[in-house]
Scaffold this motif. Sequence first.
Motif, short mmCIF file in Angstrom:
data_model
loop_
_atom_site.label_atom_id
_atom_site.label_comp_id
_atom_site.label_asym_id
_atom_site.label_seq_id
_atom_site.Cartn_x
_atom_site.Cartn_y
_atom_site.Cartn_z
N ARG A 145 0.85 -1.18 0.00
CA ARG A 145 0.00 0.00 0.00
C ARG A 145 0.88 1.22 0.00
O ARG A 145 2.10 1.16 0.13
CB ARG A 145 -0.91 0.01 1.23
CG ARG A 145 -1.81 -1.21 1.38
CD ARG A 145 -2.89 -1.27 0.33
NE ARG A 145 -3.83 -0.18 0.49
CZ ARG A 145 -4.91 -0.25 1.28
NH1 ARG A 145 -5.16 -1.34 1.98
NH2 ARG A 145 -5.75 0.76 1.35
N GLY A 146 0.27 2.41 -0.16
CA GLY A 146 1.02 3.65 -0.11
C GLY A 146 1.62 3.89 1.27
O GLY A 146 1.15 3.35 2.28
N PHE A 147 2.65 4.76 1.31
CA PHE A 147 3.35 5.02 2.57
C PHE A 147 2.40 5.55 3.63
O PHE A 147 2.49 5.17 4.80
CB PHE A 147 4.49 6.02 2.32
CG PHE A 147 5.12 6.54 3.57
CD1 PHE A 147 5.91 5.72 4.36
CD2 PHE A 147 4.90 7.85 3.98
CE1 PHE A 147 6.49 6.20 5.53
CE2 PHE A 147 5.46 8.33 5.15
CZ PHE A 147 6.26 7.50 5.93
N LEU A 148 1.48 6.45 3.25
CA LEU A 148 0.59 7.06 4.23
C LEU A 148 -0.49 6.11 4.73
O LEU A 148 -1.25 6.47 5.63
CB LEU A 148 -0.05 8.32 3.64
CG LEU A 148 0.93 9.45 3.31
CD1 LEU A 148 0.21 10.62 2.68
CD2 LEU A 148 1.69 9.89 4.55
N GLY A 205 2.33 12.92 -3.89
CA GLY A 205 2.77 13.20 -5.24
C GLY A 205 3.64 12.12 -5.86
O GLY A 205 4.17 12.31 -6.95
N GLN A 206 3.81 11.00 -5.16
CA GLN A 206 4.59 9.86 -5.64
C GLN A 206 6.04 10.25 -5.93
O GLN A 206 6.65 9.78 -6.89
CB GLN A 206 3.96 9.26 -6.90
CG GLN A 206 2.58 8.66 -6.66
CD GLN A 206 1.95 8.08 -7.91
OE1 GLN A 206 1.95 8.71 -8.97
NE2 GLN A 206 1.42 6.87 -7.80
N LEU A 207 6.59 11.14 -5.10
CA LEU A 207 7.96 11.61 -5.29
C LEU A 207 8.87 11.20 -4.14
O LEU A 207 10.02 11.64 -4.09
CB LEU A 207 7.97 13.14 -5.42
CG LEU A 207 7.20 13.72 -6.62
CD1 LEU A 207 7.14 15.25 -6.51
CD2 LEU A 207 7.85 13.30 -7.92
N LEU A 208 8.36 10.38 -3.23
CA LEU A 208 9.14 10.03 -2.06
C LEU A 208 10.39 9.23 -2.42
O LEU A 208 11.41 9.32 -1.73
CB LEU A 208 8.27 9.22 -1.08
CG LEU A 208 8.66 9.26 0.40
CD1 LEU A 208 8.71 10.69 0.91
CD2 LEU A 208 7.67 8.45 1.23
N ASP A 209 10.31 8.44 -3.49
CA ASP A 209 11.46 7.63 -3.91
C ASP A 209 12.27 8.31 -5.01
O ASP A 209 13.17 7.67 -5.60
CB ASP A 209 10.98 6.27 -4.42
CG ASP A 209 10.35 5.44 -3.30
OD1 ASP A 209 10.88 5.50 -2.18
OD2 ASP A 209 9.33 4.76 -3.55
N ALA A 210 11.96 9.57 -5.33
CA ALA A 210 12.68 10.26 -6.40
C ALA A 210 14.15 10.54 -6.07
O ALA A 210 15.00 10.39 -6.95
CB ALA A 210 11.95 11.56 -6.75
N ALA A 215 14.93 6.11 0.68
CA ALA A 215 13.89 6.92 1.32
C ALA A 215 13.62 6.45 2.74
O ALA A 215 13.42 7.27 3.65
CB ALA A 215 12.61 6.86 0.50
N ASP A 216 13.63 5.13 2.99
CA ASP A 216 13.27 4.64 4.32
C ASP A 216 14.30 5.06 5.37
O ASP A 216 13.94 5.46 6.47
CB ASP A 216 13.11 3.11 4.29
CG ASP A 216 14.33 2.40 3.73
OD1 ASP A 216 15.25 3.08 3.21
OD2 ASP A 216 14.37 1.16 3.80
N ARG A 217 15.58 5.02 5.00
CA ARG A 217 16.62 5.43 5.96
C ARG A 217 16.63 6.94 6.16
O ARG A 217 16.93 7.43 7.26
CB ARG A 217 17.98 4.92 5.50
CG ARG A 217 18.06 3.39 5.50
CD ARG A 217 19.41 2.88 5.02
NE ARG A 217 19.41 1.43 4.99
CZ ARG A 217 19.77 0.66 6.00
NH1 ARG A 217 20.18 1.21 7.14
NH2 ARG A 217 19.75 -0.66 5.90
N THR A 218 16.31 7.68 5.10
CA THR A 218 16.23 9.13 5.23
C THR A 218 15.10 9.52 6.17
O THR A 218 15.26 10.39 7.05
CB THR A 218 16.01 9.77 3.85
OG1 THR A 218 17.06 9.40 2.98
CG2 THR A 218 15.97 11.29 3.96
N LEU A 219 13.94 8.89 6.00
CA LEU A 219 12.81 9.16 6.87
C LEU A 219 13.12 8.78 8.31
O LEU A 219 12.73 9.48 9.25
CB LEU A 219 11.58 8.41 6.38
CG LEU A 219 10.98 8.86 5.05
CD1 LEU A 219 9.82 7.96 4.65
CD2 LEU A 219 10.51 10.30 5.13
#
Length: 285
Positions: A145-148, A205-210, A215-219
């Motif tokens: 599913r989406g991240f949110l 906006g589907q840009l989290l992995d851009a 992305a997971d470690r950055t978050l």
Amino acid sequence: MPRPTLVPRALVSLVGLLRLLQVLLSCTTFSLAASGHHPEAPFGVWCLCSWGLCSLLSLAVLGLELLGLGPQLPLSWEDFTATVALLGTLLTFTASIMYPSVFVPKGLEGWRYQATATATALSCLCFVTYAAEVGLSRARPGQLRGFLSTTPGLLKVLEAFVASVILALVDVGQMYANSAGLQWCMAVFCVCFVVSVLIIGLSVGQLLDAPPWPADRTLLALTGLATLLYLSAAVTWPVFAFRPAPPEHQFGPAVGATVLTWVNLGAYAADLVVSSRMVFFAGSP
């Protein structure tokens, strides 16, 4: 160019029925509250805006789903609907507590009392429908599913919402203006709020992995930093906010900001724990 296609099951599915109830309940609550005991600023405006925004967002989601346009939009529809559901849950929850405690008149009979009491009951029912949608849309272990829709994503929406309430409280009389300690806390609230909103926007906006980095470690790193910042604010705020004692009109907001700072610290700490488990132990048996 998105092409509308009528999707009747958007109204008859369980989630569709919940959204239809959300529109009806929030609109009715707004109308009753506006026609009953006159809600004054700032709390009355907050409640009316909460119900009005919920009705508009739910109506937009329902309409786009009915026309089959939601999945065709250039955004993560799952993340968008999950954000709307949790935002509606938080808005109706705060309004259901704030409105009766401030605006339900004591010892008053007739239409005004009936309208405010009925609006309170309907607001509570509206909160239940939004909470039910959050429970249905939340990603279960193993689901893509989406991240949110995940627990960290839902916590991000909660963190942003609580921070917005804190910022509204600390702005009463600009209680932070003459204290370096409170100015530091204000900077923490603002920075963490902006980062949370940015993450939500990138996810929708589907840009989290851009970006080229994970992305997971950055978050996870941003969540850890925000947890430390909120820990400093949770300790610093009550020390400088109540020494000397604030004026009467600032005392309530100062107490509210103190409580919500610790609430958001708990949300960030939970986010850090869950995110750490997802990043470092996702593949563990």
